[in-house]
Design an enzyme around this catalytic site. Structure first.
Site: not given
Length: 437
Positions: A168, A386
């Site tokens: 993070h 994608d």
């Protein structure tokens, strides 16, 4: 009697079998800069691993190679991810880009198809551990622990799951999803739509620091309701609650029904108000117990000049709403929604700079059990992930923190909102009974 929102308890994945290859270290395709990357005081707040999975119902025969080769190419642009954490001469965390240890990459095969895995929005630790690779032997050794890992798991019937573990301190959700989408762009043979910006010194603290209010955001809450004992005594349960468009409309109606709201209310604000109130009731907070709601707000556009579009790092602050549990439960939800809107609107350049200065001087203090952190991932651009075989059908995460609540997109068309949180067993049952729309 209104019907309760559908709730799902996270399965333990005991029937899921995954066979993994030995991890290999993926390096950038070309030579990358050395030196070090400054980490801001916001980056210092949380350097835990955040795990996410992207579930595709179809892929290609060479999908693993496509993902791996695209990773090598995208790391040329996101080169800090192949480095490791280090310390500056002042004892502050940095990214050491001289340690080009690479990104561990694992190939895996599972014994099932995507449909049999069910709801993947929030994952049991055992499921997450099978779909996302982490190296437990480096957990307490940041100088060699990877900042990013990747696992591609092939499923039956052509499905595929990409599992990621991200430190993070390297990025917030906006930067992380931009990295993933850049990776996908390269896999599709396209140029990067956004070039990453790595100079984090634009968010350095001011000298001398200029820390101003609102000071409610710095309050440490005492446990007047003995919630600590409840959390120690009972098993913690994680459940997800699905809100379709009809239920979201009902929640928004509740948040405006009493006529107290001064402006239009978003689904996020209405849901956050409802969940904060319901959680406080489920935990049986005493009327005089202070309770706080906090939420991450992106401040990239709030600075002058704005933070560069491709900024790769953490650029969020956490404004708060503070009141007693009695006030929260007695007031109409429209008033609670107004509190949340006002907190969000407080975030401007002075607020963000003040919070950076505060964290640099005093560091981050853990939230108490009286605090609820509501984080929404519904606006992140997961639909752009994608790799050449279509958008992910499902997106999921795990490792939800005790004081956190997560909003995810859900449903077949991704227009639903999935609310995920963790509570002690008895409180969770009460929460589920109360959470009716």
């Amino acid at each position: 009697m209104p019907s309760p929102v559908a709730a799902f308890t996270v399965g333990d994945g005991s029937s899921l079998t995954v066979e993994r290859s030995i991890p290999i270290a993926v390096q950038p395709e070309h030579k990358t800069p050395g030196g070090s990357i400054f980490l801001t005081s916001i980056d210092h707040v949380d350097h835990i691993l955040v795990s996410t999975v992207y579930c595709f119902e179809r892929s290609t025969e060479n999908a693993v190679d496509v993902v791996k080769q695209a990773l090598s190419k995208v790391l040329v642009h996101y080169y800090p991810l192949v480095g490791r954490l280090g310390k500056s001469s002042e004892g502050k965390l940095i990214v050491d880009c001289e340690k080009k240890l690479g990104v561990p990459f694992v190939e895996a095969v599972a014994n099932c198809d995507l449909d049999s895995l069910g709801d993947m929005s929030i994952l049991h630790p055992d499921v997450l551990g099978k779909l996302v690779y982490t190296d437990s032997t480096t957990q307490n050794m940041p100088e060699i622990a990877p900042l990013l890992t990747a696992q591609v798991t092939k499923l039956k019937n052509g499905g595929l799951i990409l599992g990621i573990a991200f430190n993070h301190c390297m990025s917030d959700g906006i930067s992380a999803i931009r990295f993933i989408n850049s990776w996908a762009e390269i896999a599709r043979g396209e140029p990067l739509s956004v070039v990453p910006y790595h100079d984090r010194t634009i968010l350095k603290p001011r000298m001398p620091p200029q820390i101003c209010g609102p000071y409610d955001d710095f309050v440490q809450l005492s446990d007047e309701s003995n919630m600590t004992a409840l959390y120690k005594k009972e098993q913690l349960v994680c459940r997800s609650f699905h809100f379709d468009s009809e239920k979201l409309a009902a929640v928004k109606k509740m948040a405006t029904a009493c006529g107290q709201g001064k402006r239009s209310i978003t689904s996020f604000v209405a849901l956050a108000a409802l969940v904060w109130r319901t959680r406080s009731m489920a935990l049986k907070m005493k009327p005089h117990q202070q309770t706080m709601l906090t939420l991450p707000v992106d401040f990239r556009s709030k600075l002058s000049p704005p933070v560069p579009d491709g900024y790769f790092g953490n650029a969020v602050v956490f404004p708060c709403c503070l009141c007693t549990a009695g006030e929260l439960i007695d007031e109409p939800i429209s008033s609670t929604a107004e509190r949340i809107i006002e907190a969000i609107e407080r975030v401007n350049e002075d607020y963000a700079r003040s919070r950076i200065d505060y964290l640099d001087r005093y560091g981050f203090k853990e939230f108490s059990l009286g605090t609820l952190l509501v984080s929404s991932w519904t606006k992140l651009a997961f639909g752009s992930t994608d790799f050449g075989w279509g958008e992910p059908r499902q997106f999921g995460t795990g490792g939800l923190q005790t004081k956190s609540c997560l909003f995810l997109r859900g449903g077949r068309d991704n227009k639903d909102v999935v609310v995920v949180l963790e509570l002690p067993f008895s409180a969770m049952n009460t929460f589920q009974e109360l959470l009716q729309v």
